[in-house]
Every structure is written in structure tokens, then in C-alpha cells.
Design a protein around this motif. Structure first.
Motif, mmCIF file in Angstrom:
data_model
loop_
_atom_site.group_PDB
_atom_site.id
_atom_site.type_symbol
_atom_site.label_atom_id
_atom_site.label_comp_id
_atom_site.label_asym_id
_atom_site.label_seq_id
_atom_site.Cartn_x
_atom_site.Cartn_y
_atom_site.Cartn_z
ATOM 1 N N GLU A 169 0.833 -1.211 0.000
ATOM 2 C CA GLU A 169 0.000 0.000 0.000
ATOM 3 C C GLU A 169 0.863 1.255 0.000
ATOM 4 O OE1 GLU A 169 -3.880 -0.079 0.126
ATOM 5 O OE2 GLU A 169 -2.791 -1.591 -1.018
ATOM 6 N N ILE A 170 2.002 1.193 0.690
ATOM 7 C CA ILE A 170 2.911 2.341 0.707
ATOM 8 C C ILE A 170 3.607 2.509 -0.636
ATOM 9 C CG2 ILE A 170 5.037 3.256 1.728
ATOM 10 C CD1 ILE A 170 4.184 1.901 4.366
ATOM 11 N N LEU A 171 4.163 1.403 -1.151
ATOM 12 C CA LEU A 171 4.946 1.487 -2.381
ATOM 13 C C LEU A 171 4.083 1.760 -3.607
ATOM 14 C CD1 LEU A 171 7.554 -1.363 -1.817
ATOM 15 C CD2 LEU A 171 7.807 1.092 -1.422
ATOM 16 N N LYS A 225 13.514 2.163 0.211
ATOM 17 C CA LYS A 225 13.062 3.526 0.485
ATOM 18 C C LYS A 225 12.944 4.347 -0.803
ATOM 19 C CE LYS A 225 15.273 3.589 5.022
ATOM 20 N NZ LYS A 225 16.383 4.138 5.828
ATOM 21 N N LEU A 226 13.796 4.047 -1.776
ATOM 22 C CA LEU A 226 13.776 4.794 -3.033
ATOM 23 C C LEU A 226 12.734 4.278 -4.015
ATOM 24 C CD1 LEU A 226 17.581 5.354 -3.768
ATOM 25 C CD2 LEU A 226 15.874 7.111 -3.323
ATOM 26 N N GLN A 227 12.099 3.142 -3.719
ATOM 27 C CA GLN A 227 11.206 2.552 -4.721
ATOM 28 C C GLN A 227 10.068 3.483 -5.096
ATOM 29 O OE1 GLN A 227 10.355 -1.587 -4.565
ATOM 30 N NE2 GLN A 227 8.265 -1.377 -5.299
ATOM 31 N N LEU A 228 9.448 4.121 -4.112
ATOM 32 C CA LEU A 228 8.309 4.977 -4.427
ATOM 33 C C LEU A 228 8.722 6.210 -5.229
ATOM 34 C CD1 LEU A 228 5.327 5.474 -4.316
ATOM 35 C CD2 LEU A 228 5.606 6.485 -2.038
ATOM 36 N N ARG A 232 1.299 -5.893 -18.880
ATOM 37 C CA ARG A 232 -0.047 -6.147 -18.347
ATOM 38 C C ARG A 232 -0.540 -5.017 -17.443
ATOM 39 N NH1 ARG A 232 3.111 -10.034 -15.433
ATOM 40 N NH2 ARG A 232 3.147 -9.591 -13.174
ATOM 41 N N GLY A 233 0.257 -3.944 -17.347
ATOM 42 C CA GLY A 233 -0.169 -2.774 -16.596
ATOM 43 C C GLY A 233 -0.125 -2.924 -15.093
ATOM 44 N N ASP A 234 0.724 -3.825 -14.591
ATOM 45 C CA ASP A 234 0.849 -4.053 -13.155
ATOM 46 C C ASP A 234 1.995 -3.178 -12.634
ATOM 47 O OD1 ASP A 234 1.212 -4.966 -10.578
ATOM 48 O OD2 ASP A 234 0.918 -7.074 -11.084
ATOM 49 N N ASP A 235 1.664 -1.949 -12.245
ATOM 50 C CA ASP A 235 2.692 -0.989 -11.860
ATOM 51 C C ASP A 235 3.492 -1.441 -10.642
ATOM 52 O OD1 ASP A 235 1.994 0.664 -13.931
ATOM 53 O OD2 ASP A 235 0.781 2.019 -12.705
ATOM 54 N N LEU A 236 2.807 -1.957 -9.622
ATOM 55 C CA LEU A 236 3.515 -2.334 -8.399
ATOM 56 C C LEU A 236 4.476 -3.485 -8.654
ATOM 57 C CD1 LEU A 236 4.042 -2.018 -5.408
ATOM 58 C CD2 LEU A 236 2.084 -3.516 -4.961
ATOM 59 N N GLU A 237 4.051 -4.506 -9.400
ATOM 60 C CA GLU A 237 4.944 -5.627 -9.682
ATOM 61 C C GLU A 237 6.100 -5.185 -10.572
ATOM 62 O OE1 GLU A 237 7.040 -8.943 -9.724
ATOM 63 O OE2 GLU A 237 5.466 -8.358 -8.307
ATOM 64 N N ARG A 238 5.849 -4.255 -11.505
ATOM 65 C CA ARG A 238 6.953 -3.725 -12.306
ATOM 66 C C ARG A 238 7.960 -3.007 -11.420
ATOM 67 N NH1 ARG A 238 5.147 1.115 -15.214
ATOM 68 N NH2 ARG A 238 5.665 1.942 -13.165
ATOM 69 N N ASP A 239 7.451 -2.238 -10.444
ATOM 70 C CA ASP A 239 8.344 -1.530 -9.536
ATOM 71 C C ASP A 239 9.120 -2.500 -8.659
ATOM 72 O OD1 ASP A 239 7.257 0.764 -10.612
ATOM 73 O OD2 ASP A 239 5.855 1.096 -8.963
#
Length: 217
Positions: free
Chosen positions: A21-23, A160-163, A124-131
Motif C-alpha cells: 500500500e505504501i509502495l 526507500k527509493l522505490q516509491l 499487463r499494466g501491473d505498476d507495483l509488480e513492475r516496480d
């Protein structure tokens, strides 16, 4: 006095949920994290949620405010630039220790796999998994040095830098091409494949600074 042992699966589930949820940006920086709300969403007692929040505070993703509970960590532009500086120092050390790579096998296998995961998640438009795959890509590069303590020092910085990195990738996609992020990481892999430490480090430095730091943080 007996100490209750929490089921690892419950703590892990709560930790993964709050971290995601944070990332993903669902929990904004500075937002208060209410334990009761998390317990209701996850269907758990307060004990595993509280342990998850303690672990995430150790990772630097949330802050524990005495008598006020937890909130999502807030980083200034200076904080983020300092994290990038630390990342650069550790990556340079990793490259100096790892290159030239051994000729046997495929030492870049994990890096290639993470890039393919980035590409698949992007398609597939999965932003979190791509990140997440993006983080694994860079973690795999540093792991080439074979230094466990270096890995342990590097992982929380990248987490910490992921977001902010994810926000920059999305802003880059909005301003330029949706596939530029994948292209840049493909070019970085090509530089690593040269097996030249100077080429590898220069590519990492340009990848980190000339792209991310020119965008608004």
C-alpha cells in the motif's frame, strides 16, 4: 513468563499488505496508519499488525511517533538525494568487486530474469509488480559482488527509493514514451554484458543520475 509466538504467516501477510500500500502510493507519505483499520481489513488481531508495523519502521517505510501511533514516512528532496548518493557509492563498490565477471555460467541470469519480469508486468499494466521487479533488477546487480553485508546495506536504501523512483518512471512515461524505462534497463544490461567495470559503472551512474534526478522528485 511465556512469550506468545506470533504465526509468521500472519505477520508476513500484514507486512506485505502495508508495504504494498505504501509502495503503490495508496498510503500517502505522512498518512496516519490506524491499527484498528488494518486489523479489520486483514481479519487479524492487533498483535501481528503491530509486529508488521515494527518491521516496516525498521525498514524506514513508516515512522513510529510516541503516543501517536504510526505514519507513512515522509522524505524531503534532500533525503532522497542523499539516498541516491548512498546507492551510488554502494553500486560503485559492488561493480569494483564483481567485475570482470567469471567466464563460467551466466552470472547475469538474475538480472536478466528481473528485466523480463519488469517487461511482463509493464505489458499487463501491473505498476507495483513492475516496480518490485525494478528493485530486484538493481538488487541482482549489487549481488554480483557476492558480499552479504553489502546486500543487507543496499536493500533498505533501494526499498526507500522505490516509491520516488516509481513516480519518476511514471512521470517519464507521461512526458516521453511508455517503454523508455524498459529500454533504459535493457541498455544497462547491455553495458553489464560488456564485462568492463568502467563501462558498467558509467552506465549505472548515468542511469541513476541523469534520468531520476532530472525529473521532479
Amino acid at each position: 513468563m511465556d512469550v506468545a509466538v506470533l504465526p509468521p504467516s500472519l505477520v508476513e501477510m500484514a507486512t506485505r499488505y502495508v508495504r504494498s500500500e505504501i509502495l503503490s502510493g495508496e498510503f500517502e507519505p505522512g498518512a496516519r496508519i490506524v491499527e484498528e483499520t488494518l486489523c479489520a481489513r486483514l481479519g487479524t488481531s492487533r498483535a501481528p499488525v503491530r509486529e508488521a508495523l515494527r518491521l516496516l519502521a525498521q525498514e524506514g517505510l513508516i515512522d513510529h511517533l510516541p503516543r501517536r501511533g504510526f505514519r507513512v514516512a515522509v522524505w524531503s528532496s534532500t533525503d532522497i538525494l542523499q539516498l541516491f548518493e548512498l546507492r551510488r557509492v554502494l553500486e560503485r563498490h559492488a561493480v569494483e568487486r564483481a567485475f570482470p565477471l567469471p567466464p563460467d555460467g551466466d552470472p547475469l541470469h538474475a538480472v536478466r530474469a528481473a528485466l523480463e519480469e519488469m517487461r511482463a508486468a509493464d505489458e499487463r499494466g501491473d505498476d507495483l509488480e513492475r516496480d518490485n521487479a525494478h528493485r530486484r533488477f538493481h538488487t541482482a546487480i549489487v549481488a554480483l559482488a557476492g558480499n552479504r553485508q553489502l546486500d543487507l546495506a543496499y536493500e533498505p536504501i533501494l526499498l526507500k527509493l522505490q516509491l520516488p523512483m516509481a513516480r519518476n518512471i511514471r512521470e517519464e512515461a507521461r512526458k516521453t514514451s511508455h517503454y523508455n524505462g524498459i529500454r533504459r534497463h535493457t541498455e544497462l544490461l547491455t553495458a553489464l554484458e560488456s564485462n568492463d567495470p568502467a563501462v558498467a559503472y558509467q552506465a549505472l551512474q548515468q542511469h541513476g543520475e541523469l534520468v531520476y534526478l532530472e525529473l521532479e522528485i
